[in-house]
Design a protein around this motif. Structure first.
Motif, PDB file in Angstrom:
ATOM      1  N   ILE A 211       1.111  -1.280  -0.422  1.00 20.84           N
ATOM      2  CA  ILE A 211       0.682   0.194   0.476  1.00 20.84           C
ATOM      3  C   ILE A 211       0.757   1.142   0.529  1.00 20.84           C
ATOM      4  N   THR A 212       1.106   2.371  -0.724  1.00 26.53           N
ATOM      5  CA  THR A 212       2.077   2.977  -1.750  1.00 26.53           C
ATOM      6  C   THR A 212       1.074   3.994  -2.551  1.00 26.53           C
ATOM      7  N   ILE A 213       1.028   4.889  -1.325  1.00 22.64           N
ATOM      8  CA  ILE A 213       0.191   5.406  -2.776  1.00 22.64           C
ATOM      9  C   ILE A 213       0.685   6.758  -3.552  1.00 22.64           C
ATOM     10  N   ALA A 214       0.210   6.808  -4.781  1.00 18.14           N
ATOM     11  CA  ALA A 214       0.765   8.230  -6.252  1.00 18.14           C
ATOM     12  C   ALA A 214       0.687   9.025  -5.349  1.00 18.14           C
ATOM     13  N   THR A 215       1.641  10.166  -5.287  1.00 17.11           N
ATOM     14  CA  THR A 215       1.323  11.864  -5.098  1.00 17.11           C
ATOM     15  C   THR A 215       0.337  12.094  -5.816  1.00 17.11           C
ATOM     16  N   PRO A 216      -0.633  13.504  -5.312  1.00 16.37           N
ATOM     17  CA  PRO A 216      -0.937  14.083  -7.063  1.00 16.37           C
ATOM     18  C   PRO A 216      -0.205  14.666  -8.143  1.00 16.37           C
ATOM     19  N   GLU A 217       0.900  15.180  -7.704  1.00 23.78           N
ATOM     20  CA  GLU A 217       1.562  15.565  -8.238  1.00 23.78           C
ATOM     21  C   GLU A 217       2.186  14.903  -9.398  1.00 23.78           C
ATOM     22  N   TYR A 218       2.909  13.107  -8.678  1.00 22.86           N
ATOM     23  CA  TYR A 218       3.600  12.224  -9.491  1.00 22.86           C
ATOM     24  C   TYR A 218       2.454  11.639 -10.962  1.00 22.86           C
ATOM     25  N   LEU A 219       0.837  12.209 -10.587  1.00 23.77           N
ATOM     26  CA  LEU A 219       0.478  11.525 -11.753  1.00 23.77           C
ATOM     27  C   LEU A 219       0.703  12.574 -12.821  1.00 23.77           C
ATOM     28  N   ILE A 220       0.630  13.691 -12.015  1.00 20.93           N
ATOM     29  CA  ILE A 220      -0.118  14.830 -13.234  1.00 20.93           C
ATOM     30  C   ILE A 220       0.704  15.060 -13.797  1.00 20.93           C
ATOM     31  N   ASP A 221       2.883  14.839 -13.916  1.00 25.06           N
ATOM     32  CA  ASP A 221       3.772  15.343 -14.047  1.00 25.06           C
ATOM     33  C   ASP A 221       3.724  14.024 -14.387  1.00 25.06           C
ATOM     34  N   LEU A 222       3.476  12.697 -14.292  1.00 27.92           N
ATOM     35  CA  LEU A 222       3.841  11.473 -15.784  1.00 27.92           C
ATOM     36  C   LEU A 222       2.516  12.046 -17.190  1.00 27.92           C
ATOM     37  N   ARG A 223       2.035  12.394 -16.380  1.00 26.32           N
ATOM     38  CA  ARG A 223       0.022  12.810 -17.384  1.00 26.32           C
ATOM     39  C   ARG A 223       1.290  13.409 -18.717  1.00 26.32           C
ATOM     40  N   GLN A 224       1.812  14.688 -17.754  1.00 28.37           N
ATOM     41  CA  GLN A 224       2.581  15.615 -18.792  1.00 28.37           C
ATOM     42  C   GLN A 224       3.937  15.270 -19.739  1.00 28.37           C
ATOM     43  N   LEU A 225       4.439  14.031 -18.804  1.00 32.08           N
ATOM     44  CA  LEU A 225       5.803  13.401 -19.302  1.00 32.08           C
ATOM     45  C   LEU A 225       5.599  12.643 -20.480  1.00 32.08           C
ATOM     46  N   CYS A 226       3.864  12.153 -20.343  1.00 33.15           N
ATOM     47  CA  CYS A 226       3.957  11.658 -21.498  1.00 33.15           C
ATOM     48  C   CYS A 226       2.735  12.151 -22.941  1.00 33.15           C
ATOM     49  N   ASP A 227       2.888  12.834 -22.312  1.00 36.83           N
ATOM     50  CA  ASP A 227       2.520  13.849 -23.734  1.00 36.83           C
ATOM     51  C   ASP A 227       3.243  14.742 -24.115  1.00 36.83           C
ATOM     52  N   GLU A 228       4.246  15.156 -23.534  1.00 35.22           N
ATOM     53  CA  GLU A 228       5.656  15.119 -23.573  1.00 35.22           C
ATOM     54  C   GLU A 228       6.140  14.865 -25.269  1.00 35.22           C
ATOM     55  N   HIS A 229       6.518  13.039 -24.510  1.00 33.98           N
ATOM     56  CA  HIS A 229       7.015  12.686 -25.617  1.00 33.98           C
ATOM     57  C   HIS A 229       6.663  10.968 -26.091  1.00 33.98           C
ATOM     58  N   ASN A 230       4.859  11.885 -26.177  1.00 30.97           N
ATOM     59  CA  ASN A 230       3.577  10.658 -26.888  1.00 30.97           C
ATOM     60  C   ASN A 230       4.401   9.046 -26.112  1.00 30.97           C
ATOM     61  N   LEU A 231       4.135   9.292 -25.258  1.00 32.82           N
ATOM     62  CA  LEU A 231       3.478   8.099 -24.401  1.00 32.82           C
ATOM     63  C   LEU A 231       2.541   7.855 -24.408  1.00 32.82           C
ATOM     64  N   LEU A 232       2.061   6.418 -23.891  1.00 30.24           N
ATOM     65  CA  LEU A 232       1.075   5.777 -23.186  1.00 30.24           C
ATOM     66  C   LEU A 232       0.795   5.976 -21.798  1.00 30.24           C
ATOM     67  N   LEU A 233       0.562   6.395 -21.577  1.00 31.62           N
ATOM     68  CA  LEU A 233       0.283   6.516 -19.591  1.00 31.62           C
ATOM     69  C   LEU A 233      -0.935   5.321 -19.481  1.00 31.62           C
ATOM     70  N   LEU A 234      -0.617   4.384 -18.808  1.00 32.16           N
ATOM     71  CA  LEU A 234      -0.991   3.161 -18.299  1.00 32.16           C
ATOM     72  C   LEU A 234      -1.440   3.258 -17.046  1.00 32.16           C
ATOM     73  N   PHE A 235      -2.711   2.524 -16.002  1.00 30.86           N
ATOM     74  CA  PHE A 235      -2.477   2.247 -15.166  1.00 30.86           C
ATOM     75  C   PHE A 235      -3.462   1.658 -14.873  1.00 30.86           C
ATOM     76  N   ASP A 236      -2.389   0.578 -13.566  1.00 29.50           N
ATOM     77  CA  ASP A 236      -3.146  -0.483 -13.502  1.00 29.50           C
ATOM     78  C   ASP A 236      -3.827  -0.505 -11.953  1.00 29.50           C
ATOM     79  N   GLU A 237      -4.994  -0.696 -12.313  1.00 28.02           N
ATOM     80  CA  GLU A 237      -6.320  -0.308 -11.531  1.00 28.02           C
ATOM     81  C   GLU A 237      -7.492  -2.131 -10.473  1.00 28.02           C
ATOM     82  N   VAL A 238      -6.467  -3.222 -10.419  1.00 26.83           N
ATOM     83  CA  VAL A 238      -6.545  -4.115 -10.783  1.00 26.83           C
ATOM     84  C   VAL A 238      -6.599  -4.538  -8.903  1.00 26.83           C
TER      85      VAL A 238
END
Ligand code: PLP
Length: 438
Positions: A211-238
């Motif tokens: 149980i380690t929770i991502a920080t909101p900033e981390y998720l937001i920054d990952l989204r931006q990073l993916c947009d910058e590099h044309n990467l898919l942002l995939l979440f495992d919510e299983v």
């Protein structure tokens, strides 16, 4: 003549032998890939389960975040019975109503996109890997970056994606194209991106590793990073998904106070979706809806009428009874109480983390009370809780997880708290005594 005591003793012995017979069947016939606890569970009702000796347990494990409505829920039974009288299975060569409606539910709760149905979490993630590879194929990009301490399932690609050595050992050579960087660390992620990277995969809440929770900033920054590099942002919510945190998916809860539009590119689901009936799924953002075109991906059982009818009924019950709010409120109360306990006994209970009904208790692994060198501290705590009639799930070496049904009642939550408190007090007392003696 049979006295009452004799009758009781012989029933008890009969039950004991049932327990032994069943575990012997396993020892003789079942692949020994699981380290099982010494419990034979026979039936359940709501948040309680009974073993073959008739002993009752409060189930805070929920089948590892699977039994979203608890055990033997009458509406799951009804959905199974009604649908099975109509149509259990039909191939994906045809259309049928339950699959279409279930996909609609998921799209309504995440955003415009498409859903593919399969049968487990590992399979759902496998679909995400194929989506990523197909997306990057023309450019020769195929690397997926995931997080250290992550867990993404037990298929060959799943263990390659997983950031824990223990699941990979002995199964080399690994499927290529997976890299790992520390969780919640944007700079490491940024540095790991190369011209062959195609996607980033993370669990917004890491479950198996404690149980380690991502920080909101981390998720937001990952989204931006993916947009910058044309990467898919995939979440495992299983594990964290399906209303467990108080929102449909855990990233929606993590980001609920941020005023922004946030959408990942694909999301895998399973565990709670079928409440115990096997079903997995992944959602793909509309923009990428045609990447997996006709003929590129399939599953014989995926999205069967029976599985979808059950999952639809679970959505219905969760909405009608507002179980998302129950998970949020009761989860918040349990978290607060357990964090108070950790403040009172920090030498035993190091930290309590969680969101909604997904809570991890991290114990101090070095205390004297963990006297069994052959068992991890987490297993020893789970054993102690079993003795006191509560089911929980170990994670990593010294974390115990609570992943109960979303309809857990306040009273049941309170009962669990009392027992956990007792175990923490026992551990504290025993460790003090040992310290004094040594
Ligand atoms: C359980 C889990 C999986 C694997 O799901 P299975 O149904 O066991 O294949 C994948 N990812 C996460 C985050 C999980 O918790």
């Amino acid at each position: 003549m049979k006295t009452e005591a004799n009758v009781q003793r012989s029933t008890f012995n009969a039950q004991r032998s049932t327990q032994n017979e069943i575990s012997e069947l396993f020892e003789k016939n079942v692949v020994p890939s699981y380290a099982r606890f010494d419990l034979v569970i026979e039936r359940g009702e709501g948040s309680y389960a009974w073993d073959v000796d008739g002993r009752r347990y409060l189930d805070l494990a929920g089948g590892i975040a699977v039994c979203s409505l608890g055990h033997a829920h009458a509406e799951i039974t009804a959905a199974l019975a009604e649908q099975s009288r109509k149509l259990v299975h039909v191939s994906n060569l045809y259309y049928h109503e339950p699959q279409g409606r279930l996909a609609g539910c998921i799209v309504d709760l995440i955003g415009p996109g498409r859903v593919f149905f399969c049968n487990s979490g590992a399979e759902a993630n496998e679909g995400l890997f194929k989506l990523a590879r197909k997306f990057g194929h023309a450019e020769g990009r195929y690397d997926i970056i995931s997080a250290c301490e992550s867990f993404h399932g037990r298929t060959l690609a799943g263990i390659a994606a997983t950031g824990q050595e223990k699941v990979k050992k002995g199964f080399e050579p690994a499927v290529t194209g997976f890299k790992h960087v520390p969780f919640n660390d944007l700079e490491s992620m940024r540095k790991a991106i190369t011209s062959s990277t195609v996607a980033i995969l993370i669990e917004p809440i890491q479950g198996e590793s404690g149980i380690t929770i991502a920080t909101p900033e981390y998720l937001i920054d990952l989204r931006q990073l993916c947009d910058e590099h044309n990467l898919l942002l995939l979440f495992d919510e299983v594990q964290a998904g399906h209303f467990r945190t108080g929102r449909f998916q855990s990233w929606q809860r993590i980001l609920e106070n941020e005023k922004l539009d946030f959408t990942p590119d694909a999301v895998s689901m399973a565990k709670g979706l079928g409440g115990g009936f096997p079903i997995g799924a992944f959602w793909i953002r509309e923009k990428f809806a045609n990447v997996l075109s006709a003929g590129t991906h399939a599953s014989t059982f995926g999205g069967s009428p029976l599985a979808c009818a059950v999952a639809l009924r679970i959505f219905h019950v969760i909405e009608r009874e507002d179980l998302a709010t129950n998970a949020r409120r009761l989860g918040d109360v349990l978290l607060r109480e357990l964090q108070m306990l950790a403040r009172k006994f920090p030498q035993v209970l190091r930290e309590v983390r969680g969101l909604g009904l997904m809570i991890g208790l991290e114990f101090e692994p070095t205390i004297e009370a963990f006297s069994r060198p052959d068992k991890s501290p987490a297993i020893q705590i789970v054993d102690r809780l079993h003795e006191k009639g509560v089911l929980t799930v170990p994670a990593a070496r010294s974390v115990v997880r609570l992943l109960p049904a979303l309809n857990l009642s306040k009273g049941e939550g309170g009962e669990g708290l009392r027992v956990i408190r007792e175990v923490v007090e026992d551990l504290d007392r025993e460790s003090r005594v040992e310290n004094r003696e040594s």
